[in-house]
Design a protein around this motif. Structure first.
Motif, short mmCIF file in Angstrom:
data_model
loop_
_atom_site.label_atom_id
_atom_site.label_comp_id
_atom_site.label_asym_id
_atom_site.label_seq_id
_atom_site.Cartn_x
_atom_site.Cartn_y
_atom_site.Cartn_z
N GLU A 20 10.44 0.45 2.26
CA GLU A 20 10.45 1.64 3.12
C GLU A 20 9.80 2.83 2.42
OE1 GLU A 20 14.21 1.27 6.19
OE2 GLU A 20 14.56 2.15 4.21
N ILE A 21 10.09 3.02 1.13
CA ILE A 21 9.49 4.12 0.38
C ILE A 21 7.98 3.93 0.26
CG2 ILE A 21 9.39 5.27 -1.87
CD1 ILE A 21 11.87 5.94 -0.22
N THR A 22 7.55 2.69 0.02
CA THR A 22 6.12 2.39 -0.07
C THR A 22 5.41 2.69 1.24
OG1 THR A 22 6.60 0.62 -1.66
CG2 THR A 22 4.44 0.60 -0.63
N LEU A 23 6.02 2.24 2.34
CA LEU A 23 5.44 2.50 3.66
C LEU A 23 5.44 3.99 3.99
CD1 LEU A 23 6.97 -0.46 5.69
CD2 LEU A 23 4.54 -0.04 5.30
N PHE A 24 6.48 4.69 3.56
CA PHE A 24 6.56 6.13 3.80
C PHE A 24 5.37 6.85 3.13
CE2 PHE A 24 7.79 10.36 2.28
CZ PHE A 24 8.12 10.98 3.48
N VAL A 25 5.09 6.49 1.88
CA VAL A 25 3.97 7.11 1.15
C VAL A 25 2.65 6.80 1.86
CG1 VAL A 25 2.67 7.12 -1.01
CG2 VAL A 25 5.18 7.08 -1.06
N PHE A 26 2.47 5.52 2.24
CA PHE A 26 1.23 5.13 2.92
C PHE A 26 1.06 5.88 4.24
CE2 PHE A 26 -0.40 2.40 6.37
CZ PHE A 26 -1.73 2.33 5.99
N LEU A 27 2.13 5.96 5.04
CA LEU A 27 2.03 6.60 6.35
C LEU A 27 1.89 8.12 6.24
CD1 LEU A 27 4.61 4.55 8.47
CD2 LEU A 27 2.12 4.41 8.48
N VAL A 28 2.48 8.73 5.22
CA VAL A 28 2.28 10.17 5.01
C VAL A 28 0.81 10.45 4.73
CG1 VAL A 28 2.67 12.03 3.36
CG2 VAL A 28 4.61 10.80 4.29
N ILE A 29 0.21 9.63 3.86
CA ILE A 29 -1.22 9.80 3.55
C ILE A 29 -2.07 9.56 4.80
CG2 ILE A 29 -3.15 8.87 2.20
CD1 ILE A 29 -1.09 8.20 0.00
N ALA A 30 -1.73 8.51 5.55
CA ALA A 30 -2.49 8.20 6.77
C ALA A 30 -2.37 9.33 7.79
CB ALA A 30 -1.98 6.89 7.37
N TYR A 31 -1.17 9.85 7.98
CA TYR A 31 -0.95 10.93 8.95
C TYR A 31 -1.69 12.21 8.51
CZ TYR A 31 1.68 13.74 12.35
OH TYR A 31 2.04 14.54 13.40
N PHE A 32 -1.68 12.49 7.20
CA PHE A 32 -2.40 13.65 6.68
C PHE A 32 -3.90 13.51 6.94
CE2 PHE A 32 -4.84 15.47 3.13
CZ PHE A 32 -4.55 16.81 3.31
N LEU A 33 -4.45 12.30 6.71
CA LEU A 33 -5.88 12.08 6.94
C LEU A 33 -6.23 12.18 8.42
CD1 LEU A 33 -6.56 9.12 4.46
CD2 LEU A 33 -7.24 11.51 4.20
N ILE A 34 -5.33 11.68 9.27
CA ILE A 34 -5.55 11.79 10.72
C ILE A 34 -5.61 13.25 11.14
CG2 ILE A 34 -4.50 11.37 12.98
CD1 ILE A 34 -3.41 8.72 11.80
N LEU A 35 -4.63 14.04 10.69
CA LEU A 35 -4.59 15.46 11.05
C LEU A 35 -5.78 16.21 10.45
CD1 LEU A 35 -0.79 16.26 10.63
CD2 LEU A 35 -2.02 15.75 12.73
#
Length: 301
Positions: A20-35
């Protein structure tokens, strides 16, 4: 009045805390890049006078659509991964479902419209200005939003009115219509058939428009006398086609097939592909690789 469920439990993307922590880091980066990517496209196409053409008008609207689409589920998913809180209220679940499918449908229509715009620009360059005038571009954008609403509103309203008496657990990271229908304590075959018919209209329909447009573009590119020009055009076109193929293949496999009872982990992986991965790539593939956009960004900075 027959509904006794007050909240739903979303099992999320992982079972272990480490994952969950690994996915959280990945999705935070992905969401930041999307925005970052989409806000960059919106801002640069608004302030730069050289980018006031129909293509960038469509890209600006597409960027706004991607921000809103991703934001329907990403904040709640990140919050769930970080805090391990898996529940979502009945109202919150219905709102998430409604906006996810409405904006997702709108994305498909926008992609078809952008492919048509590129077809006219490349295959009918002398008529491009006359065809893609401001009024017609606005009509196309408004039609995307209106048709998406008209298609998705009836099944959404019928789903919201269903009774839910338990169980209330969904094996997903957002409120998925097919799983919601499985949790209802009444017969939902009519809604399932209606949703299937609508998806059959939307997915293959917009894919055909996109495929035909890019097919005509490829034929036109093959007639370019310069080999360097052909390579440059194919490079741009192939990047677009890769994103389109990933998006459509995962969407079609995910939704145009019988829903698996209880939901499958593979469905969550497919959903990540079309709802996160392609959204992260789109602003960079469609806009930020463009030399005009690069130059405009440099000038703005």
């Amino acid at each position: 009045n027959r509904t006794t469920v007050v909240e739903f439990v979303l099992l999320g993307l992982a079972n272990s805390r480490h994952l969950e922590i690994t996915l959280f880091v990945f999705l935070v980066i992905a969401y930041f890049l999307i925005l970052l990517g989409n806000f960059s496209v919106i801002s640069i196409t608004l302030v730069n006078n050289c980018l006031q053409t129909p293509m960038y008008y469509f890209l600006r609207n597409f960027a706004l659509l991607e921000i809103t689409f991703t934001s329907t589920f990403m904040p709640s998913t990140l919050y769930s991964l970080l805090t391990e809180r898996k529940t979502i209220s009945l109202t919150g679940c219905f709102l998430q479902m409604m906006f996810f499918y409405y904006l997702g449908t709108c994305t498909l229509f926008h992609m078809a419209v952008m492919s048509m715009d590129r077809y006219v620009a490349i295959c009918r360059p002398l008529h491009y200005t006359a065809i893609m005038n401001n009024r017609f571009c606005l009509q196309l954008i408004l039609s995307c939003w209106a048709v998406s609403f008209l298609l998705m509103f009836p099944p959404t309203v019928m789903t919201v009115q269903l009774p839910f008496c338990g169980p209330n657990v969904m094996n997903h990271f957002y409120c998925d219509t097919s799983l919601l229908l499985q949790l209802s304590c009444t017969d939902t075959r009519f809604i399932e058939e209606l949703m299937f018919i609508i998806l059959i209209i939307i997915l293959p329909g917009t894919l055909i428009v996109t495929a035909v447009s890019y097919g005509c573009i490829i034929v036109t590119i093959l007639h370019i006398p310069s080999s360097a020009g052909r390579r440059k055009a194919f490079s741009t076109c192939s990047a677009h086609l890769i994103v389109v193929m990933v998006f459509y293949s995962t969407c079609i496999y995910r939704y145009i097939r019988p829903a698996q009872r209880g939901g499958q982990d593979s469905d969550k992986v497919l959903s990540l592909f079309f709802s996160v991965l392609t959204q992260m790539l789109n602003p960079y593939i469609y806009s930020l690789r463009n030399n005009q956009v690069k130059q405009a960004l440099k000038e703005s900075v």
